[in-house]
Design a protein around this motif. Structure first.
Motif, mmCIF file in Angstrom:
data_model
loop_
_atom_site.group_PDB
_atom_site.id
_atom_site.type_symbol
_atom_site.label_atom_id
_atom_site.label_comp_id
_atom_site.label_asym_id
_atom_site.label_seq_id
_atom_site.Cartn_x
_atom_site.Cartn_y
_atom_site.Cartn_z
ATOM 1 N N ALA A 500 -16.256 -5.043 -37.880
ATOM 2 C CA ALA A 500 -16.404 -3.776 -37.153
ATOM 3 C C ALA A 500 -17.812 -3.223 -37.278
ATOM 4 N N ASN A 501 -18.806 -4.101 -37.184
ATOM 5 C CA ASN A 501 -20.204 -3.728 -37.400
ATOM 6 C C ASN A 501 -20.612 -2.470 -36.630
ATOM 7 N N SER A 502 -20.201 -2.349 -35.385
ATOM 8 C CA SER A 502 -20.637 -1.214 -34.557
ATOM 9 C C SER A 502 -19.464 -0.377 -34.068
ATOM 10 N N ALA A 503 -18.303 -0.552 -34.693
ATOM 11 C CA ALA A 503 -17.110 0.120 -34.198
ATOM 12 C C ALA A 503 -17.204 1.630 -34.385
ATOM 13 N N GLY A 504 -16.699 2.355 -33.429
ATOM 14 C CA GLY A 504 -16.738 3.807 -33.441
ATOM 15 C C GLY A 504 -17.930 4.324 -32.678
ATOM 16 N N ASN A 505 -19.085 3.909 -33.092
ATOM 17 C CA ASN A 505 -20.312 4.316 -32.411
ATOM 18 C C ASN A 505 -20.344 3.778 -30.986
ATOM 19 N N LEU A 506 -19.966 2.534 -30.828
ATOM 20 C CA LEU A 506 -20.019 1.903 -29.507
ATOM 21 C C LEU A 506 -19.022 2.535 -28.543
ATOM 22 N N GLU A 507 -17.836 2.857 -29.025
ATOM 23 C CA GLU A 507 -16.838 3.488 -28.164
ATOM 24 C C GLU A 507 -17.322 4.857 -27.671
ATOM 25 N N LYS A 508 -18.075 5.552 -28.504
ATOM 26 C CA LYS A 508 -18.625 6.845 -28.073
ATOM 27 C C LYS A 508 -19.678 6.655 -26.980
ATOM 28 N N LYS A 509 -20.395 5.540 -27.009
ATOM 29 C CA LYS A 509 -21.332 5.253 -25.916
ATOM 30 C C LYS A 509 -20.578 5.078 -24.595
ATOM 31 N N VAL A 510 -19.414 4.416 -24.669
ATOM 32 C CA VAL A 510 -18.651 4.165 -23.445
ATOM 33 C C VAL A 510 -18.253 5.472 -22.779
ATOM 34 N N VAL A 511 -17.726 6.414 -23.548
ATOM 35 C CA VAL A 511 -17.258 7.651 -22.922
ATOM 36 C C VAL A 511 -18.421 8.541 -22.495
ATOM 37 N N ARG A 512 -19.619 8.192 -22.911
ATOM 38 C CA ARG A 512 -20.800 8.944 -22.468
ATOM 39 C C ARG A 512 -21.403 8.364 -21.195
ATOM 40 N N PHE A 513 -21.421 7.035 -21.074
ATOM 41 C CA PHE A 513 -22.248 6.421 -20.039
ATOM 42 C C PHE A 513 -21.486 5.836 -18.865
ATOM 43 N N ILE A 514 -20.179 5.724 -18.940
ATOM 44 C CA ILE A 514 -19.476 5.257 -17.751
ATOM 45 C C ILE A 514 -19.582 6.352 -16.691
ATOM 46 N N GLY A 515 -20.149 6.013 -15.538
ATOM 47 C CA GLY A 515 -20.360 7.006 -14.485
ATOM 48 C C GLY A 515 -21.603 7.848 -14.618
ATOM 49 N N TYR A 516 -22.422 7.608 -15.598
ATOM 50 C CA TYR A 516 -23.683 8.343 -15.807
ATOM 51 C C TYR A 516 -24.736 7.776 -14.852
ATOM 52 N N PRO A 517 -25.602 8.531 -14.206
ATOM 53 C CA PRO A 517 -25.896 9.954 -14.368
ATOM 54 C C PRO A 517 -25.361 10.794 -13.195
ATOM 55 N N TYR A 518 -24.097 10.622 -12.863
ATOM 56 C CA TYR A 518 -23.513 11.345 -11.743
ATOM 57 C C TYR A 518 -22.741 12.578 -12.227
ATOM 58 N N ASN A 519 -22.517 13.473 -11.300
ATOM 59 C CA ASN A 519 -21.667 14.626 -11.583
ATOM 60 C C ASN A 519 -20.231 14.230 -11.271
ATOM 61 N N ILE A 520 -19.427 14.104 -12.292
ATOM 62 C CA ILE A 520 -18.013 13.751 -12.128
ATOM 63 C C ILE A 520 -17.203 14.907 -12.698
ATOM 64 N N PRO A 521 -16.610 15.722 -11.857
ATOM 65 C CA PRO A 521 -15.969 16.950 -12.350
ATOM 66 C C PRO A 521 -14.705 16.719 -13.159
ATOM 67 N N ASN A 522 -14.011 15.598 -12.911
ATOM 68 C CA ASN A 522 -12.740 15.341 -13.598
ATOM 69 C C ASN A 522 -12.744 13.911 -14.154
ATOM 70 N N ILE A 523 -12.547 13.822 -15.453
ATOM 71 C CA ILE A 523 -12.549 12.518 -16.115
ATOM 72 C C ILE A 523 -11.388 12.467 -17.100
ATOM 73 N N ARG A 524 -10.734 11.344 -17.098
ATOM 74 C CA ARG A 524 -9.716 11.062 -18.112
ATOM 75 C C ARG A 524 -9.891 9.604 -18.499
ATOM 76 N N GLY A 525 -10.284 9.372 -19.734
ATOM 77 C CA GLY A 525 -10.587 7.999 -20.102
ATOM 78 C C GLY A 525 -10.398 7.722 -21.570
ATOM 79 N N LEU A 526 -10.391 6.441 -21.882
ATOM 80 C CA LEU A 526 -10.185 5.986 -23.249
ATOM 81 C C LEU A 526 -11.010 4.736 -23.495
ATOM 82 N N SER A 527 -11.670 4.694 -24.632
ATOM 83 C CA SER A 527 -12.335 3.474 -25.091
ATOM 84 C C SER A 527 -11.712 3.060 -26.414
ATOM 85 N N ARG A 528 -11.186 1.857 -26.449
ATOM 86 C CA ARG A 528 -10.561 1.324 -27.659
ATOM 87 C C ARG A 528 -11.506 0.310 -28.293
#
Length: 967
Positions: A500-528
């Motif tokens: 789990a060398n990068s576990a936790g940190n990497l999942e937080k990147k996913v919920v930050r950058f999927i769809g970036y840099p757009y304005n998305i008013p409604n998001i529901r997502g999960l990174s496992r």
């Protein structure tokens, strides 16, 4: 052993050479007699780092048997073509055009180029590129363009069309070197071939230095029943054999899992395997012997009895019910990171079922590959006790002070008695964020207490090191008829491999950058995040964001196609503008993306016209666009540096800004020169002392586009303190002698911190403001696709980036060009697995050669000054590798009307997609099954947020606070 004696003309002089007849290669002989500009990278003749000239022709010295070279042959190496006071034109041009980054490939490239120019002094750019491709000269840093630029300039100088002045940078008196093309201060010794990388130092260690060999795991997944070292201990030259029983600390490099959504407290990463193996290439035993050959031979004698367990190739297998725990204790389905924004996501997607709702949806499942870093220098380390008795390791660390924390605990040494020195490094791109090799050699040193050197083969390094973590994403996007984004829904899973060398940190990147840099008013997502038996996931430039853009940037194109909207226009419509919030419900730090797209329009329109023109028979043209970017630093970051006034009036900076080739030396230099400008110091009066934990404070990791920003701010603070101390009442400045005479300190500490200034991503909701700055990229790719073979060639890349004020153009452009090469490889060819025969070499891993990367790469810079950035700068590196691969994927679809959902887009995948299209079938993969229902996980996360936190911050509350002047 048969020995051959011969006389050879080496660098213009006769030399008597003694060689081992059966085994010696040209490279081994040249390195043994001190010509260590000759680097051995892959060891298979594929990378060209060992290129020398033999009777004027480029030869890859690592595979050329020395016995086959006749006496009196002319052999030229980099040491023979120029000196510090009289450089060869190629060496001058390599410095002037930024051809030097990590520098490991530089000697081979310059010698190859000399072979070309000695035959043809007026080559075209195409001929230079063909030459480098033909002779397998590979570079992972530069994207090749600066190297071709340098050859063309050197040829012009040699033809007398330009003078040496054209290749020199002159600093006006009192002038700035910030925001210029000032050459790197470490470029000179790299173009001379005198930079000593790890294996060069191995040849220069004191007599009696020992060597290390490793018994690697033979299975992907197995319990260890017994380890028998008795035969290895009796082998020739062996000084010691170590197993896990000889490790004096915890024998665990695994970091604690800090997320409240983690299902384990810690995942094991043993220094040496104890009860089980989790992947091919895990270390089981270390053998220390008098020679490398004896150490390797003895390591093969270590016998391990296994109970073989199921091999889980990916998390789709390891997440299934009944799967064996790969860690032995922690579940394979390891952690979750939700994100919520807005309150209408589910309702919007439900509306899409109504044909009159005006809601349009596209969806798909996307896979991003296990990309290997493919740096050309194999791992090479030395361990010894220094003059003060400190256990010392030479290593190409990308995060020195992190190693000072986790390694001592794992091996059982006091951090105060431990030291890491970063030596010249043949690139990293994130791979050497890991300190496993440091722990191994340091543990061995604690046993034998004699200097040890250890150089891996290229294949060993490929097996041993981590890779970009693979990613599986099920996602859907909702828009109205105009193309305005309404909602995003996604379920992502990151395959971290065997630990789990990068576990936790990497999942937080996913919920930050999927769809970036757009304005998305409604998001529901999960990174496992989860474990499998493949190579572990580790940091890699643009860490986490390429996995996101593989899905979100293709979904944007899919929506544009569905609605009949131009792909650039739909992006312009949705780009974040002032007042819009990130996925995580806080303001963006920079809103320049719309302006950047407008600047791209002329080139985009030209590209569309280009695509209409006929290509050669069998090829179709396509244009793809993508937008992306990355963050700068974190909400808990700190950077420290020291500066000191010296007796001769010069000033030295001490820092641990790790130098991987990205420009730590030039970054330090330009920041110092600019910060100390009131003193009027010439550049020659600024000195650098870097990357030794014994003398240099923790400046933080060379990652996350943070170093220029953080170290720059720390430099300004220390410089101001020094100048305030030097300043006399009349405004002039004290000399060193005057400072000492008045008892005023001459050394000052600068510390810059983001702690307490920003909000970390919430474990339950994904809400947060975790960065002081961000950078942006908009990019267009032109490709051609062969409908018969499925082959794709990228012909041009044009991008606009906003990284703040640029401190050094050569460094930033180098990051941009190099990133494009990585992005093209990611899109088309690179995906690592443990088939050693194929993946143990650069070309086997899909490494792009010169002609695989377009010469037509251009970047423009929108330099929006950063309010909190040093000298207006932000951070640069990561944005360039964020989304370029997605532009290529979109261009493929534009060319031939098929989309590759699971990269790399190899010819066989494109051919299969074209066949499916012709037969009226879909080539899209079925929705990935990650086990536990993600709706259930998200509902539980919200419930836990309500019960475990006093207050759950909502997007509406954040917007209200922003309007009232908060945040």
């Amino acid at each position: 052993m048969s020995v051959k004696k011969g006389i050879y003309i080496i660098n213009g002089a006769e030399r008597v050479v003694m060689s081992e007849y059966e085994k010696d290669t040209l490279a081994s002989v040249l390195r043994r007699i001190g010509l260590t500009s000759v680097k051995v990278g892959c060891g298979t003749g594929q990378c060209g780092t060992c290129t020398v000239l033999v009777n004027g022709d480029p030869v890859r010295a690592c595979i050329k048997k020395f016995r086959d070279i006749p006496e009196h042959t002319r052999i030229e190496t980099l040491e023979g073509i120029g000196t510090a006071s009289h450089l060869h034109p190629l060496q001058q041009a390599w410095i002037a055009y930024g051809g030097v980054q990590c520098g490991f490939c530089t000697p081979g490239f310059i010698m190859s180029a000399k072979g070309l120019l000695d035959k043809n002094l007026s080559p075209t750019r195409e001929e230079v590129r063909d030459w480098f491709t033909k002779h397998n000269n590979l570079c992972r840093c530069t994207g090749y363009k600066p190297l071709v630029d340098a050859v063309m300039a050197a040829a012009a100088l040699m033809r007398g069309e330009i003078s040496e002045k054209n290749l020199e940078f002159t600093v006006a008196e009192g002038g700035s070197i910030y925001h210029t093309r000032y050459p790197r201060p470490d470029a000179l010794y790299k173009v001379l071939g005198t930079a000593d990388y790890g294996d060069d130092l191995a040849l220069k260690m004191p007599p009696g230095t020992l060597h290390m060999g490793v018994k690697w795991a033979d299975h992907h997944h197995a319990n260890i029943l017994s380890i028998d070292t008795s035969e290895a201990e009796k082998a020739a030259g062996v000084a010691a054999v170590l197993t896990y029983k000889d490790i004096q600390g915890t024998n665990n490099l695994g970091a604690p899992m800090t997320s409240k959504m983690s299902l384990a407290k810690r995942v094991k990463e043993p220094v040496l395997c104890d009860t089980k193996v989790r992947r091919i290439g895990e270390p089981i035993a270390l053998v220390v012997a008098d020679t490398d050959e004896n150490a390797r031979a003895a390591a093969k004698l270590v016998k391990v009895e296994y109970e073989v367990l199921p091999f889980y190739k990916n998390i789709l297998e390891s997440f299934k019910p009944g799967a064996v725990s790969i860690d032995g204790e922690a579940p394979n389905d390891l952690l979750r990171q939700p994100v919520f924004k807005g309150a209408n996501t589910q309702a919007i997607f439900e509306k899409a079922n109504d044909p009159d709702s005006g809601v349009y949806v596209v969806e798909g499942s996307f896979y991003s590959s296990r990309q290997p870093h493919l740096m050309l220098e194999p791992w090479s380390l030395q361990a010894y006790y220094d003059e003060d008795g400190m256990l010392t390791v030479n290593y190409k660390s990308q995060t020195l002070w992190a190693g000072m924390v986790n390694v001592p605990r794992a091996i059982g040494v006091s951090p105060k008695a431990f030291r890491i020195i970063e030596i010249p490094s043949g690139a990293s791109f994130g791979a050497s964020m890991d300190h496993h090799a440091v722990a191994m050699i340091a543990a061995a040193e604690m046993v034998v207490k004699r200097p040890i050197t250890w150089t891996q083969t290229y294949e060993e390094t490929q097996r041993f090191t981590g890779k970009r973590a693979t990613s599986y994403t099920n996602a859907k996007l909702a828009c109205d008829k105009s193309g305005k984004i309404l909602a995003l829904d996604f379920d992502n899973a990151i395959d971290h491999g065997a630990n789990a060398n990068s576990a936790g940190n990497l999942e937080k990147k996913v919920v930050r950058f999927i769809g970036y840099p757009y304005n998305i008013p409604n998001i529901r997502g999960l990174s496992r995040g989860g474990l499998s038996n493949e190579p572990f996931g580790v940091a890699y430039r643009a860490y986490g964001s390429p996995q996101c853009y593989t899905s979100s940037e293709q979904l944007i194109d899919m929506m544009a196609e569905k609605l009949g909207i131009d792909p650039l226009e739909i992006r312009y419509l949705n780009c974040a503008k002032e007042g819009d919030l990130t996925n995580n419900s806080y303001p963006f730090k920079n809103y320049g993306i719309k302006t950047m797209i407008n600047k791209l329009r002329p080139y985009y329109n030209e590209s569309l016209e280009w695509a209409k023109q006929p290509a050669e028979a069998g090829w179709k043209r396509g244009v793809g666009v993508a937008c992306g970017g990355y963050h700068v630093s974190t909400p808990a970051d700190r950077s420290e540096i020291d500066i000191e006034l010296l007796p001769d009036g010069s000033v030295v900076q001490y820092n641990c800004w790790e130098a991987m080739g990205q420009g730590a030396s030039i970054g330090t230099l330009v920041h110092m020169h600019e910060a100390l400008k009131p003193l009027g110091l010439p550049v020659e009066k600024i000195k650098l002392y870097q990357n030794d934990t014994k003398f240099c404070p923790p400046t933080g990791p060379a990652s996350g586009s943070r170093s220029h920003y953080m170290a720059g701010n720390a430099t300004i603070l220390a410089a101001n303190d020094l100048m305030n101390a030097m300043r006399k009442p009349d405004g002039t400045y004290r000399t060193y002698d005057e400072m000492v005479a008045e008892g005023i300190p001459t050394k000052y500490h600068g510390e810059f911190s983001t702690v307490g200034l920003y909000k970390a991503i919430d474990d339950f909701t994904g809400v947060g403001d975790p960065t002081p700055d961000n950078n942006l990229l908009a990019i267009i790719a032109r490709v051609e696709v062969n409908e018969e073979t499925g082959k794709t060639r990228v012909l041009a890349i044009h991008g606009i980036a906003d990284v703040g004020v640029i401190g050094n153009f050569l460094a930033v452009e180098g990051q941009a060009y190099g990133s494009m090469m990585h992005s093209i490889g990611f899109a088309l060819t690179e995906d690592y697995c443990d088939e050693v025969k194929k993946y143990g070499s650069p070309l086997g891993c899909g490494f792009p050669r010169c002609n695989d990367v377009p010469d037509d790469i251009e970047f423009e810079f929108q330099e929006t000054p950063r309010k909190t950035g040093p000298h207006g700068s932000g951070g640069a590196s990561e944005c360039f590798q964020s989304c370029g691969h997605a532009a290529v994927l979109n261009a493929i679809n534009n060319a031939v009307g098929v989309r590759v959902y699971e990269i790399p887009a190899t010819p066989d995948k494109i051919k299969a997609a074209l066949k499916a299209k012709a037969e009226g079938r879909s080539c899209a993969p079925e929705r990935y099954d990650f086990g536990e229902d993600y709706n259930k996980i998200l509902d539980e996360a919200l419930e836990r947020a309500r019960t475990e936190q006093k207050h759950v911050e909502t997007a509406e509350e954040i917007e209200e606070e922003i309007r009232s002047g908060g945040h």
